[in-house]
Design an enzyme around this catalytic site. Structure first.
Site, PDB file in Angstrom:
ATOM      1  CB  SER A   1     -20.579   5.682  21.446  1.00 52.96           C
ATOM      2  OG  SER A   1     -20.666   4.454  20.772  1.00 52.96           O
TER       3      SER A   1
ATOM      4  CE  LYS B   1     -18.294   4.214  25.530  1.00 48.64           C
ATOM      5  NZ  LYS B   1     -18.456   4.727  24.157  1.00 48.64           N
TER       6      LYS B   1
ATOM      7  CB  SER C   1     -21.272   2.169  23.154  1.00 47.84           C
ATOM      8  OG  SER C   1     -20.307   3.194  23.066  1.00 47.84           O
TER       9      SER C   1
END
Lengths: 111, 467
Positions: free
Chosen positions: B171, B72, B147
């Site tokens: 997330s 990420k 996310s």
């Protein structure tokens, strides 16, 4: 629990545009007039929603600020060269530099 | 294809010289080339030639050696652009690396890309990104979750073997559920946060995500452990997760908190989890219904604490030492900064921030009592199926409600394993989570692995890959 915000009531705080402009100054966020209007409504809705927490009794409860169970984590006050950046590295992402320094805007004004 | 295989199998084949790391890397880049124009999971791709060169020189010191992974875009990777999916960091090249990245590099794992997310972790749909939303490989008209939608979609699309995500309020778990993959939200402090771009410091956790629970165990074993650079990282000994994974789950006690199965929950998800519950019983676990009445306050506590902490963390982005100006924050991020500034401001601090911190203590007590009698809680990850684009963005309340089942775990600091448990009638994936005691990742892996040994949801792939 329903997935909807409760209806606004007189007892809950409703944010005004003036509040939002004040918060924007505190947060150093430049806002356009349109953004300020949008945020007045949206932050108001969010704050209103989270105000439901007031219904939870918490008298005599101690606050929790972190969950590690650790206290007073110290280390020797020594320089760790493995963690140091060179001056060039430290400046490598700055948009404005001068003679190896960061350039910052003036914060004090002349009278 | 090779990227369908588990980390354990890949490691064996690499050591036996049946395949080379370069073969794996080429497969990764070919997959990305073929599908990512549509999926849009990658923000920055590492140069292929550079990566293949690295792969050719890899030494096999760990099961992750020679294996391609993604992160990420919230981790500093020295020399590789890191954006947090915000234009504020559009041209930021980190001068140092996050501990998680350093440990993976030392283990010989090979980074191929920095992936899409909601900017700064602010969202549950990867729509709050400055690099266009990531599409769900199971249905391109829907969100990949957030996310960390980028890494999850990339794993579902077989762009890599595993990913590193981050979980502040769901997330890593939410995108895992919506992409039919597995993910471990670790105990707070289990993995170093050094060099990870902070969203909310008392809630942020760094963890693995992959096709299989078993793969997550292999990755966590490498990244977990104390780090002198992160004073909140724990010295609690790191278990051999790979060994614990194979423990019997017979007699394990699972709690089924009824509040998680109320009106807010989508009917298809409810049904899938009821079946998973039966599966656990048939595997020898004991499942009992329990009550966790605080659940309804979780979203309020989280949406006071997380914005407060983020308003402070994001104050460092002033465009002086790095990055661009604060005018570039997205609307969602501005909303969170403003909400947090309000909750921390004079006259409101006691009513909001302090109140939420007290509620946090109540959550800790309620879950601790329950987890003294049970080994884990069985719960849905999200109340809704993967939403169409636009359904969550710009509706603050809907946006918050997507996090209903995930945020309590972050408030308390507990570990939670998300894994696939079925599909809806439209072929969209459904996930469940197993929430355990502090530092019980090994037990959660054992429960998840036993479930995956006896089910095959996790083997199903998006139709796009079959063509």
């Amino acid at each position: 629990m329903k997935g909807k915000a409760p209806k606004s009531t007189k007892t809950t705080p409703v944010l005004t545009k003036k509040d939002i402009d004040h918060l924007a100054r505190l947060a150093s966020l430049p806002l356009t007039a349109k953004q300020s209007d949008e945020l007045t409504e949206q932050v108001g809705v969010t704050v209103h929603y989270v105000s439901q927490l007031q219904a939870l009794p918490t008298e005599g409860v101690t606050e929790t600020s972190q969950v590690t169970g650790l206290e007073n984590v110290f280390r020797e006050d020594e320089i760790d060269p493995a963690r140091m950046l060179t001056q060039a590295e430290a400046l490598s992402n700055a948009k404005r530099t001068y003679n190896g320094f960061f350039i910052v805007d003036r914060v004090l004004e002349e009278k | 294809m090779l990227l369908d295989l588990s980390i354990q199998t890949l490691a064996q084949k690499l050591r036996g010289k049946e395949i080379s790391s370069a073969d794996l890397i080429r497969e990764s880049y070919a997959q990305i080339d073929r599908f990512d124009k549509k999926v849009n999971s990658v923000i920055t791709l590492v140069d292929q030639e550079e990566v293949i060169e690295k792969a050719k020189n890899v030494r096999f010191t760990s099961p992750l050696s020679g294996i391609p992974f993604v992160m990420k875009d919230a981790y500093l990777t020295k020399g590789v652009r890191t954006t947090a999916a915000s234009k504020i960091l559009d041209d930021f090249i980190p001068p140092y690396s996050a501990t998680v990245y350093r440990r993976l590099e030392e283990a010989g794992a090979i980074l191929i890309g920095k992936l899409n997310m909601d900017a700064w972790g602010h969202g549950a749909s990867t729509e709050n990104t400055d690099y266009d939303p990531t599409k769900n490989p199971w249905d391109m008209t829907r969100s990949a979750g957030g996310s960390g939608g980028g890494p999850a979609a990339a794993i579902a699309s077989r762009f890599c073997s595993f990913g590193i995500g981050e979980d502040t309020g769901g997330s890593i778990r939410n995108p895992a559920a919506w992409n039919n993959i597995s993910a471990m939200k670790v105990t707070y402090g289990r993995v170093s946060r050094y060099g990870a771009i902070a969203y909310a410091s008392s809630l942020d956790t760094m963890g693995p995500t992959a096709k299989l629970v078993e793969d997550c165990a292999y990755v966590l074993e490498v990244i977990a452990g104390h780090d002198p650079y992160d004073a909140t990282s724990s010295s609690h000994p790191v278990s051999s997760y790979v060994k614990e994974l194979r423990q019997s789950i017979r007699g394990k006690r699972l709690a089924f908190p009824t509040e998680f199965y109320g009106d807010a929950l989508d009917g298809e998800i409810k049904e899938a989890i009821a079946k998973a519950r039966e599966e656990f019983v048939s595997l020898g676990a004991i499942v009992e219904e329990v009550s966790l009445p605080l659940l309804e306050h979780g979203v309020s506590v989280y949406y006071i604490l997380a914005p407060s902490e983020t308003s402070s963390n994001l104050s460092r982005y002033d465009g002086i030492r790095y990055g661009n100006g604060r005018d570039l924050f997205t609307r969602e991020t501005k909303r969170r900064i403003m909400t947090g500034t309000y909750a921390l401001s004079s006259g409101y601090y006691d009513a909001y921030y302090k109140k939420a911190q007290k509620a946090r203590s109540l959550f800790i007590d309620q879950y601790a009592k329950l987890l003294s009698r049970y080994d884990a809680l069985l719960a849905p990850v999200t109340p809704i199926m993967p939403p169409k684009f636009g359904q969550l963005l710009d509706d603050p309340v809907k946006n918050m409600m997507a996090d209903l089942y995930t945020v309590p775990v972050n408030i308390i600091g507990l570990p939670s394993l998300a894994l696939p448990c079925g599909f809806g009638k439209d072929g969209l994936p459904i996930g469940m989570q197993l929430v355990g005691r502090m530092f019980s990742e090994g037990e959660l892996f054992a429960l998840g692995h036993a479930y995956q040994e006896s089910t095959d949801w996790h083997r199903k792939q998006p139709v796009m890959l079959e063509r």
